[in-house]
Write a protein that holds these residues in place. Sequence first.
Motif, PDB file in Angstrom:
ATOM      1  N   THR A  59      59.559 -26.008 -32.339  1.00 31.74           N
ATOM      2  CA  THR A  59      58.134 -26.156 -32.614  1.00 31.74           C
ATOM      3  C   THR A  59      57.833 -26.056 -34.109  1.00 31.74           C
ATOM      4  O   THR A  59      56.972 -26.768 -34.634  1.00 31.74           O
ATOM      5  CB  THR A  59      57.372 -25.082 -31.811  1.00 31.74           C
ATOM      6  N   SER A 104      59.812 -20.623 -39.940  1.00 34.38           N
ATOM      7  CA  SER A 104      60.416 -19.937 -38.787  1.00 34.38           C
ATOM      8  C   SER A 104      59.506 -18.807 -38.330  1.00 34.38           C
ATOM      9  O   SER A 104      59.214 -17.899 -39.114  1.00 34.38           O
ATOM     10  CB  SER A 104      61.794 -19.381 -39.169  1.00 34.38           C
ATOM     11  N   GLN A 105      59.052 -18.872 -37.112  1.00 34.17           N
ATOM     12  CA  GLN A 105      58.210 -17.809 -36.578  1.00 34.17           C
ATOM     13  C   GLN A 105      58.959 -16.481 -36.611  1.00 34.17           C
ATOM     14  O   GLN A 105      58.454 -15.491 -37.108  1.00 34.17           O
ATOM     15  CB  GLN A 105      57.801 -18.172 -35.134  1.00 34.17           C
ATOM     16  N   SER A 106      60.172 -16.473 -36.072  1.00 41.30           N
ATOM     17  CA  SER A 106      60.917 -15.212 -35.935  1.00 41.30           C
ATOM     18  C   SER A 106      61.568 -14.776 -37.233  1.00 41.30           C
ATOM     19  O   SER A 106      61.790 -13.590 -37.447  1.00 41.30           O
ATOM     20  CB  SER A 106      62.015 -15.390 -34.878  1.00 41.30           C
ATOM     21  N   THR A 109      66.168 -17.377 -36.749  1.00 45.06           N
ATOM     22  CA  THR A 109      66.881 -18.526 -36.181  1.00 45.06           C
ATOM     23  C   THR A 109      68.101 -18.869 -37.048  1.00 45.06           C
ATOM     24  O   THR A 109      67.962 -19.178 -38.233  1.00 45.06           O
ATOM     25  CB  THR A 109      65.916 -19.730 -36.089  1.00 45.06           C
ATOM     26  N   VAL A 155      58.052 -17.065 -25.244  1.00 44.34           N
ATOM     27  CA  VAL A 155      59.131 -17.810 -25.905  1.00 44.34           C
ATOM     28  C   VAL A 155      58.605 -19.103 -26.530  1.00 44.34           C
ATOM     29  O   VAL A 155      58.999 -19.482 -27.633  1.00 44.34           O
ATOM     30  CB  VAL A 155      60.287 -18.078 -24.900  1.00 44.34           C
ATOM     31  N   ALA A 362      65.634 -18.754 -25.396  1.00 41.47           N
ATOM     32  CA  ALA A 362      65.467 -17.430 -26.013  1.00 41.47           C
ATOM     33  C   ALA A 362      64.414 -17.545 -27.094  1.00 41.47           C
ATOM     34  O   ALA A 362      64.223 -18.607 -27.674  1.00 41.47           O
ATOM     35  CB  ALA A 362      66.785 -16.985 -26.624  1.00 41.47           C
ATOM     36  N   VAL A 365      66.961 -17.895 -31.522  1.00 39.12           N
ATOM     37  CA  VAL A 365      68.347 -18.230 -31.245  1.00 39.12           C
ATOM     38  C   VAL A 365      69.168 -17.833 -32.457  1.00 39.12           C
ATOM     39  O   VAL A 365      69.108 -18.480 -33.503  1.00 39.12           O
ATOM     40  CB  VAL A 365      68.494 -19.730 -30.910  1.00 39.12           C
TER      41      VAL A 365
HETATM   42  C1  BG6 Z   1      63.558 -21.851 -30.201  1.00 41.42           C
HETATM   43  C2  BG6 Z   1      62.362 -21.339 -29.450  1.00 41.42           C
HETATM   44  O1  BG6 Z   1      64.747 -21.811 -29.672  1.00 41.42           O
HETATM   45  O2  BG6 Z   1      63.416 -21.565 -31.576  1.00 41.42           O
HETATM   46  C3  BG6 Z   1      61.211 -22.228 -29.937  1.00 41.42           C
HETATM   47  O3  BG6 Z   1      62.543 -21.442 -28.063  1.00 41.42           O
HETATM   48  C4  BG6 Z   1      61.073 -22.113 -31.447  1.00 41.42           C
HETATM   49  O4  BG6 Z   1      60.006 -21.859 -29.314  1.00 41.42           O
HETATM   50  C5  BG6 Z   1      62.405 -22.351 -32.162  1.00 41.42           C
HETATM   51  O5  BG6 Z   1      60.132 -23.056 -31.891  1.00 41.42           O
HETATM   52  C6  BG6 Z   1      62.358 -22.000 -33.628  1.00 41.42           C
HETATM   53  O6  BG6 Z   1      62.101 -20.615 -33.744  1.00 41.42           O
HETATM   54  P1  BG6 Z   1      61.617 -19.951 -35.052  1.00 41.42           P
HETATM   55  O7  BG6 Z   1      61.516 -18.489 -34.749  1.00 41.42           O
HETATM   56  O8  BG6 Z   1      62.647 -20.241 -36.108  1.00 41.42           O
HETATM   57  O9  BG6 Z   1      60.296 -20.540 -35.409  1.00 41.42           O
END
Ligand code: BG6
Length: 368
Positions: A59, A104-106, A109, A155, A362, A365
């Motif tokens: 996303t 990156s939200q988290s 990744t 998620v 997840a 990831v």
């Molecule tokens: C994925 C999640 O695997 O990681 C998604 O299921 C997300 O929803 C993607 O968009 C990227 O994550 P992030 O934390 O880097 O924005």
Amino acid sequence: QKDGYDWFMRKEIYEQPDAVANTLLGRHSKEGKLVLDELRMSEDDLRKIDKIIIVACGTAFYAGLVAKYAIEHWTRLPCEVELAHEFRYRDPIVGPTTLVVCISQSGETADSLMAVRHAREQKARVLAICNTNGSTIPRESDAVIYTHAGPEIGVASTKGFMTQLVACYVLGLYLAQVRGTKFDDEIAATVAELEAMPAAIQSVLDGIEPVIKLAEEFADEPSVLFLGRHVGYPVALEGALKLKELAYIHAEGFAAGELKHGPIALIDDQLPVFVVVPPRGRDQLHDKVVSNIQEIRARGARTIVLAEADDQAVEPYADLMIKLPKVSTLLQPMLAVVPLQVFACELATRKGHDVDQPRNLAKSVTVE
Ligand code: BG6
């Protein structure tokens, strides 16, 4: 902590007006001048940037695709968007005058982190757009714009995506301000529009009932298509991704102009097709999308159209019209994505799926 909601995802969708306000907080003056001290770059260095590369996954990548349209339009700087895992394992052209933006939200990744490391090895300046304080990607970047959306537990990203858009718009406007590529009053007008977005998103949510009914009606559909053009194209991709990951339904997003080059062969009787219609403006975008809708409808598709509330040109071709408040084209994704999030969430819960923890996925990831 679900505040009375049955699913975190539903709660997070409804938190989006507040999340947007929080992302904007303190990032502009009353007069509409952007303030972005977090960039930690002198105006001189910012003027030396000659290319922006956005890297992200899932996303967040789609937020980057939207950002490209806005950043190039406002700054006149070339802006590429690349899946982080693709960027990392080729030989991208990156150097000290490249600004690499990792969304990156988290902040955890692994694919995105590897791209950040690779960019830094090439001496690029790396900026993270992230929602999680102190996570690895911001720690390994030169600078960070936090999105301040609050914890995202579901998620499938919703308010994360929304606030990533806001951060990208703020970044683009700030660069335009520093580089002098847009007049101050044009920048201030867009800032004022951004300030009005929480109320606009709320009004989309207040009128969401027809989308919930649609989700009930479409619960057994085997396949759904999403079309958009310009910034509506990444919104279409995001709408399709949400449906895949939550409802386990085959869904695809296409650029509406690409339809005639292949995907139109998929259209048959009763196929549901969502179309994001750009606001009416001076360009021909709107009319081109309306003629795409006519083409698919003539072939039997059921059209669910997301368009400006008083768009009478498109209404006759819509089986259902989801009405959006008036907004400029570049900001429309912030409104158009909301019904698509709700549609996927409602359809998936109706099928009995766990929308907070979809199968095989997840939240972050952490392996490549
Ligand atoms: C994925 C999640 O695997 O990681 C998604 O299921 C997300 O929803 C993607 O968009 C990227 O994550 P992030 O934390 O880097 O924005």
